[in-house]
Write an enzyme that holds these catalytic residues in place. Sequence first.
Site, PDB file in Angstrom:
ATOM      1  N   GLU A  92       0.882  -1.197   0.000  1.00 18.88           N
ATOM      2  CA  GLU A  92       0.000   0.000   0.000  1.00 18.88           C
ATOM      3  C   GLU A  92       0.906   1.229   0.000  1.00 18.88           C
ATOM      4  O   GLU A  92       1.839   1.316   0.784  1.00 18.88           O
ATOM      5  CB  GLU A  92      -0.898  -0.035   1.249  1.00 18.88           C
ATOM      6  CG  GLU A  92      -1.552   1.276   1.634  1.00 18.88           C
ATOM      7  CD  GLU A  92      -2.556   1.809   0.602  1.00 18.88           C
ATOM      8  OE1 GLU A  92      -3.491   1.068   0.256  1.00 18.88           O
ATOM      9  OE2 GLU A  92      -2.382   2.970   0.156  1.00 18.88           O
ATOM     10  N   ASP A 103      -6.576  -4.058  -5.423  1.00 21.30           N
ATOM     11  CA  ASP A 103      -7.659  -3.290  -4.811  1.00 21.30           C
ATOM     12  C   ASP A 103      -7.264  -1.820  -4.862  1.00 21.30           C
ATOM     13  O   ASP A 103      -6.846  -1.232  -3.871  1.00 21.30           O
ATOM     14  CB  ASP A 103      -7.843  -3.753  -3.362  1.00 21.30           C
ATOM     15  CG  ASP A 103      -8.869  -2.889  -2.624  1.00 21.30           C
ATOM     16  OD1 ASP A 103      -9.604  -2.146  -3.295  1.00 21.30           O
ATOM     17  OD2 ASP A 103      -8.906  -2.956  -1.380  1.00 21.30           O
ATOM     18  N   ASP A 140       5.365   1.883  -3.449  1.00 20.27           N
ATOM     19  CA  ASP A 140       4.752   1.869  -4.769  1.00 20.27           C
ATOM     20  C   ASP A 140       4.673   0.418  -5.267  1.00 20.27           C
ATOM     21  O   ASP A 140       5.684  -0.267  -5.393  1.00 20.27           O
ATOM     22  CB  ASP A 140       5.634   2.727  -5.691  1.00 20.27           C
ATOM     23  CG  ASP A 140       5.192   2.671  -7.139  1.00 20.27           C
ATOM     24  OD1 ASP A 140       4.025   2.314  -7.389  1.00 20.27           O
ATOM     25  OD2 ASP A 140       6.023   2.976  -8.011  1.00 20.27           O
TER      26      ASP A 140
HETATM   27  N1  SPD Z   1     -15.050   3.991  -7.647  1.00 17.45           N
HETATM   28  C1  SPD Z   1     -14.560   3.448  -6.414  1.00 17.45           C
HETATM   29  C2  SPD Z   1     -13.687   2.242  -6.574  1.00 17.45           C
HETATM   30  C3  SPD Z   1     -13.059   1.910  -5.264  1.00 17.45           C
HETATM   31  C4  SPD Z   1     -12.192   0.719  -5.288  1.00 17.45           C
HETATM   32  N2  SPD Z   1     -11.413   0.533  -4.075  1.00 17.45           N
HETATM   33  C5  SPD Z   1     -12.147   0.309  -2.913  1.00 17.45           C
HETATM   34  C6  SPD Z   1     -11.287   0.002  -1.728  1.00 17.45           C
HETATM   35  C7  SPD Z   1     -11.960  -0.901  -0.769  1.00 17.45           C
HETATM   36  N3  SPD Z   1     -11.040  -1.784  -0.119  1.00 17.45           N
END
Ligand code: SPD
Length: 371
Positions: free
Chosen positions: A175, A225, A206
């Site tokens: 992250e 994610d 990164d």
């Molecule tokens: N348009 C919003 C997309 C969000 C994707 N990431 C969400 C993070 C949740 N863990």
Amino acid sequence: MEGDAGKGLECQKTMVGRVTDDGNAADMAIIPSCCLKAKASDPELEAKCHSTVVSGWFSEPGLCSGKAGKRVYFNNPMWPGEAHSLVVERILYKEKSEYQEILVFESSAYGKVLVLDGIVQLTEKDECVYQEMIAHLPLCSIQSPQNVLVVGGGDGGVLREISRHSSVELIEICEIDKMVIDVSKKFFPELAIGFEDPRVQLHIGDAAEFLRHAPEGKYDAIIVDSSDPVGPAQELVERPFFETIARALRPGGVLCNMAESMWLHTHLIQDMISICRETFKGSVHYAWASVPTYPSGVIGFLICSTEGPPVDFIHPINPIEKIEGALEHRRELRFYNSEIHTAAFALPSFVKREVTFLRDSPTMAKRNSVS
Ligand code: SPD
């Protein structure tokens, strides 16, 4: 195939810019929808698009005060011409990290909400859909996953879901923004609990750089994610990034990537699938689920496998219901089950038409046609 992509597709033109309270367009420009992805990286627009809370409402994209107190409404180039609003009970946190603006507020309808650079990332009420789907679609599609990498996911919700899988031995997470983790630990303990699993190894940095140095073939599954591809997450939808992912996966390993909305982003989905079909030599599929607080109320997942043992994504070989303790681990599953898994791959006809790579094979098309 690629040559057919533009044929028969009406490239819609969209107004991008600002609208004032009296309904007048200010700085409006007409750009074709196929160029919105490029436009999304316009730094001037990005700077203006960050949302604010006005008169007790949070809006995505934001409402800001313009000259002489006039409200100015900003279009977000990722979903032009629409806004999503929630009543704000209380603002709990607002701070700028090195990478983005982080906002947490209590909404009356969806519980606490995490917002990054003006875009809703999750709400307490419906976060289960995204975290459960993005984790279990890939992990239930392979036998005994052991090494898993999460890209992004600083709120910890995806870690919480991966930890239901008892076969998993190592859960690495990369992250970029440590502040997101700290904020989640403070305001979203039900998600941040994911960090408490002893199998988790956290890397702050990164992800593209991290993956360039990852040992070849290390991971059974990689879950991306990310936030939307505007600003820092832009490179996460580009070819070099997918190439490093494919390299880091074992043969027959799987990627599950956040892949936006089929109502809003068929061009982006088409681009991502096109890159992944060339990069991942196994299979490439698109699945989706309903998330009320995301733009257009849906979110998609791009799911791919590398060359090797074939992966049948549609019929999970490792069903969650058969994994000991998985349904109850930390908390009950709220959305995902094996029926939802298979159903998530059923695509509306307009998506099959617009995303050429998702069209039925001639045999399927014949079977589906009404005689
Ligand atoms: N348009 C919003 C997309 C969000 C994707 N990431 C969400 C993070 C949740 N863990």
